[in-house]
Write a protein that holds these residues in place. Structure first.
Motif, PDB file in Angstrom:
ATOM      1  N   GLY A  94       0.763  -1.236   0.000  1.00  0.00           N
ATOM      2  CA  GLY A  94       0.000   0.000   0.000  1.00  0.00           C
ATOM      3  C   GLY A  94       0.791   1.281   0.000  1.00  0.00           C
ATOM      4  N   ALA A  95       1.004   1.855   1.172  1.00  0.00           N
ATOM      5  CA  ALA A  95       1.679   3.130   1.255  1.00  0.00           C
ATOM      6  C   ALA A  95       2.622   3.097   2.456  1.00  0.00           C
ATOM      7  N   THR A  96       3.731   3.822   2.316  1.00  0.00           N
ATOM      8  CA  THR A  96       4.613   4.055   3.464  1.00  0.00           C
ATOM      9  C   THR A  96       4.410   5.503   3.867  1.00  0.00           C
ATOM     10  N   VAL A  97       3.956   5.706   5.111  1.00  0.00           N
ATOM     11  CA  VAL A  97       3.506   7.034   5.532  1.00  0.00           C
ATOM     12  C   VAL A  97       4.355   7.536   6.697  1.00  0.00           C
ATOM     13  N   PHE A  98       4.857   8.741   6.574  1.00  0.00           N
ATOM     14  CA  PHE A  98       5.560   9.420   7.660  1.00  0.00           C
ATOM     15  C   PHE A  98       4.760  10.674   8.000  1.00  0.00           C
ATOM     16  N   VAL A  99       4.549  10.910   9.291  1.00  0.00           N
ATOM     17  CA  VAL A  99       3.832  12.109   9.736  1.00  0.00           C
ATOM     18  C   VAL A  99       4.791  12.962  10.564  1.00  0.00           C
ATOM     19  N   LEU A 100       5.047  14.179  10.109  1.00  0.00           N
ATOM     20  CA  LEU A 100       5.963  15.096  10.783  1.00  0.00           C
ATOM     21  C   LEU A 100       5.185  16.279  11.342  1.00  0.00           C
ATOM     22  N   SER A 101       5.610  16.729  12.520  1.00  0.00           N
ATOM     23  CA  SER A 101       5.029  17.954  13.076  1.00  0.00           C
ATOM     24  C   SER A 101       5.655  19.166  12.399  1.00  0.00           C
TER      25      SER A 101
END
Ligand code: 2BA
Length: 108
Positions: A94-101
């Protein structure tokens, strides 16, 4: 504010980014290349409010599916015969997701 980096399969990128924009998210598409398979993928940049982050991830999860891909021989890239020289199947996405502030965002 969060910045989501989502690395997705090219085959899913159009429908995923359209679904995100339909839901009101701003999306930037980058043409990228995976370091392992050395084939093109798409990185979506999505800047959004903290409380909408999970909505964006849920949309990505809905539209990005896993696939089996053959890891091609490195010989085909002129790298000679190395560890990856024997074709093998890998599961991609699917997807590789990174969430950054994000500390600050401005538009001019
Ligand atoms: P690629 O680097 O071309 O990797 C494609 C798939 O090959 C990966 O799928 C994984 O199943 C396998 N793979 C990657 N590196 C490997 C290694 N060192 N040894 C054995 N198998 C390996 P996904 O994990 O779904 O990743 C899809 C794409 O997402 C990657 O393409 C890369 O562009 C990106 N990506 C994944 N994880 C990342 C990370 N931690 N940092 C940066 N980019 C990442």
């Amino acid at each position: 504010m969060k910045l989501i980096f989502a690395i997705v399969n090219n085959d899913d990128s159009t429908v995923a980014s359209s679904a995100l924009t339909d839901a009101g998210f701003a999306v930037t598409r980058l043409s990228t290349t995976g370091g392992f398979l050395m084939v093109g993928n798409t990185t979506l940049l999505i800047g959004t409010d903290d409380d909408k982050t999970q909505v964006a991830i849920d949309i990505l999860r809905h539209h990005c599916t896993t696939r089996k891909k053959m890891n091609p021989s490195t010989a085909s890239f002129g790298s000679g015969l190395k560890n990856h020289s024997i074709p093998e199947e890998v599961t991609v996405g699917g997807a590789t997701v990174f969430v950054l502030s994000v500390d600050q965002t401005e538009k001019f």
